[in-house]
Design an enzyme around this catalytic site. Sequence first.
Site, PDB file in Angstrom:
ATOM      1  N   GLU A 309      45.315  19.881  37.099  1.00  0.00           N
ATOM      2  CA  GLU A 309      45.141  20.419  38.444  1.00  0.00           C
ATOM      3  C   GLU A 309      46.148  19.832  39.433  1.00  0.00           C
ATOM      4  OE1 GLU A 309      40.915  19.849  39.273  1.00  0.00           O
ATOM      5  OE2 GLU A 309      40.495  21.734  38.255  1.00  0.00           O
ATOM      6  N   ASP A 383      34.058  23.653  32.934  1.00  0.00           N
ATOM      7  CA  ASP A 383      33.916  22.743  34.062  1.00  0.00           C
ATOM      8  C   ASP A 383      32.500  22.656  34.615  1.00  0.00           C
ATOM      9  OD1 ASP A 383      34.605  20.999  35.999  1.00  0.00           O
ATOM     10  OD2 ASP A 383      35.702  22.397  37.255  1.00  0.00           O
ATOM     11  N   GLU A 411      27.942  20.221  41.734  1.00  0.00           N
ATOM     12  CA  GLU A 411      29.045  21.021  42.276  1.00  0.00           C
ATOM     13  C   GLU A 411      28.826  22.519  42.070  1.00  0.00           C
ATOM     14  OE1 GLU A 411      32.852  20.034  40.569  1.00  0.00           O
ATOM     15  OE2 GLU A 411      33.814  21.820  41.389  1.00  0.00           O
TER      16      GLU A 411
HETATM   17  C1  BDP Z   1      36.404  20.201  39.180  1.00  0.00           C
HETATM   18  C2  BDP Z   1      36.296  19.978  40.646  1.00  0.00           C
HETATM   19  C3  BDP Z   1      37.413  19.187  41.235  1.00  0.00           C
HETATM   20  C4  BDP Z   1      37.665  17.963  40.376  1.00  0.00           C
HETATM   21  C5  BDP Z   1      37.940  18.389  38.955  1.00  0.00           C
HETATM   22  C6  BDP Z   1      38.061  17.213  38.007  1.00  0.00           C
HETATM   23  O1  BDP Z   1      36.215  21.228  41.280  1.00  0.00           O
HETATM   24  O2  BDP Z   1      37.038  18.840  42.539  1.00  0.00           O
HETATM   25  O3  BDP Z   1      38.731  17.236  40.875  1.00  0.00           O
HETATM   26  O4  BDP Z   1      36.875  19.128  38.460  1.00  0.00           O
HETATM   27  O5  BDP Z   1      37.104  16.931  37.312  1.00  0.00           O
HETATM   28  O6  BDP Z   1      35.096  20.356  38.740  1.00  0.00           O
HETATM   29  O7  BDP Z   1      39.100  16.582  37.954  1.00  0.00           O
END
Ligand code: BDP
Length: 718
Positions: A309, A383, A411
């Site tokens: 990401e 996720d 989340e």
């Molecule tokens: C996702 C989230 C994000 C996190 C990412 C992670 O949306 O905020 O930074 O995972 O785990 O679930 O790195």
Amino acid sequence: MNTLIRIVGTLIILNGLLSGAASAEDGYDLWLRYQPLPDTEREILTHNATALITPENPSATTQVAINEMQRAFHGFTGNHLPITSEITQGTILIGTPDSSTAIARLALPFGSIGKEGFLLRSMEINGFKTTVIAANTDLGLLYGTFEFLRQVQTKQDLSLLDIISAPDIQLRVLNHWDNLDRSVERGYAGQSIWDWWRLPTVTEPRYQDYARANASLGINGTVLNNVNAQPEVLLPRYIAKTAALADIFRPYGIRVFLSVRFSSPIEIGGLDTADPLNPEVQQWWKDKADEIYRHIPDFGGFLVKANSEGQPGPQDYDRTHVDGANMLAAALEPHDGTVMWRAFVYSEHNPVDRAKQAYDQFKPLDGDFADNVLVQVKNGAIDFQPREPFHPMFGTMPNTPLMMEFQITQEYLGFSTHLVYLGALYEEVLKADTYVQGKGSTVARVIDGSLHGYKQTGIAGVANIGVDRDWSGSIFNQADWYAFGRLAWNPDLDARDIAEEWLKMTFSTDPEFVQTAADMMMRSREAVVDYMTPLGLAHLMDTGHHYGPGPWVSELARPEWNPVYYHRADSEGIGFDRTPTGSNAVEQYAEPLAQHFSDLDTIDDKDLLWFHHLPWDYQMKSGKTLWNELVSRYDRGIEEVESMQAIWESLRPYVDQQRFERTADLLEVQLEEANWWRNASITYFQNVNGLELPEGIEAPPYSLEHYKSLSFPYAPGI
Ligand code: BDP
């Protein structure tokens, strides 16, 4: 204010303080409430526990255990336990073979409890009924003490104690996604509890209470900052702040870790590269590690989100995850530190199904990581969805210790507003069978190391903790923290048993209450699956905040951030084909599981659309068409929340007003939002497939445009 009012006011406050009611029931005390016992129970307790024998010169950790015992007894009975040196009727004897000759004299199976385990026994010593809390280490004593208090709180027979317990997983850590400005990524319980600005000189009593709560579950590590890490956390002034927290947590057996940004050597080190094979970069990390350990001798190590990401990582220099992880491991190794390297990687430039990408990248690296590296894998391949099949990396990396990453903060499950007991989700994942070594090769066996003989084992939970008085934004969310900790200690525990235990400690031991409330908790997870992502659907949440529904979102630059990528609905059908005719993600699972998921006759409805793309008129096992079944699942989700509301109402007599009302209010929001999910989802899918609603089904009240127009720029946690 006139004098009379003032006196009356003072009396009320005094009365409140004496009865413990003034502040006790706002949730701050978590499951460690130690409420006054009714007379008969107090008599039984004081009969079984008359005095305490503790080691002579107790260590800081043993002192914490003694303090906790005294705090609890004062809560239960109004009195502290007298400290004595002679065993008499009802004495509690605490010690290790080294710190207590009385303990050393007892022939107890110390060999079987390791460094953190304990023995809790009712024994006859010199003709006196005695309770023994014994361990090899002071930390074991602390854990044993908390277990003893749990026995009292859950009303077990204290004259028949016979517990031997040791953790199955070595590293049991919370991951805080807390930023240095006190915002919390995906945090729904207020700001970060770490007041970075005022640390290290100013510390909060909450830090101790945090440590107590975690120690009561056996959590032995905490990563203080966000995986999307700020490089400044490694500056000397932040190391001093981290050290202050480490000093507070040390007696509780909790080691601190930091998330680090891979490019820190550039950002705060003045280098022009972070290439892991560059000697200067390697030296920078070694020096940084040495510096940290000078201030925190028992520092745990680093957690790293790299090439994920948009975060920097070794691939920026054409190096591999192994190169990156092993470089950091080499810096930590002289100090016994650990690298937790995350496998949450996927790329918008990779056209392969996102669910396959982490496995594709990591599987070829199996066996190449240094001994002090753990690869941290989320429970599912996408996720933290309301439901995902277990991550296919579990079981397929026999030569690399994999640790589990669960999300405790909700989340994708309605934030802290929705009552969803995650113990049920964790249990489903841990008990899932990977079949890699035949039947019984559960995910729990992978992460406790027994399946592949991992030398290191670990489990992490992304914390749901903030400065809210109740820590987690709702009382019931505390149960998720609790369940995570209990399962981290023993991944074979039953989610329902944990729920009952938590309910007894948090609310009431009345069997009627406990059974009814545990039923509600156990059903709550399936309810959220039904009203958000039924039948194996996933990632339909609106962009960014991930709160409400957004199945229509299709225009984000990264294809795999669009909900349409996941549901693939069109006029013909819905679902993601991950069988050999599609992305073939099933091949990452062992047989017979791959076959089980591929075959429409064997796959469970719960996983159906995760693995299959099917026509809307596909005949479900229920006899309904897929479309009708989908609609009925949304409705079932709503009915379940309505039923949770009714159940909670029936439990009013058992719960103090403050916590009752708070939970009732949240359930009201949950019902409203479950309806929103149902209506928006049905409206959208109907728009796509042009089908009529099944007969007797209530039509959603608004148009698709209405649902699409809702926006939440100030939702928390972003
Ligand atoms: C996702 C989230 C994000 C996190 C990412 C992670 O949306 O905020 O930074 O995972 O785990 O679930 O790195």
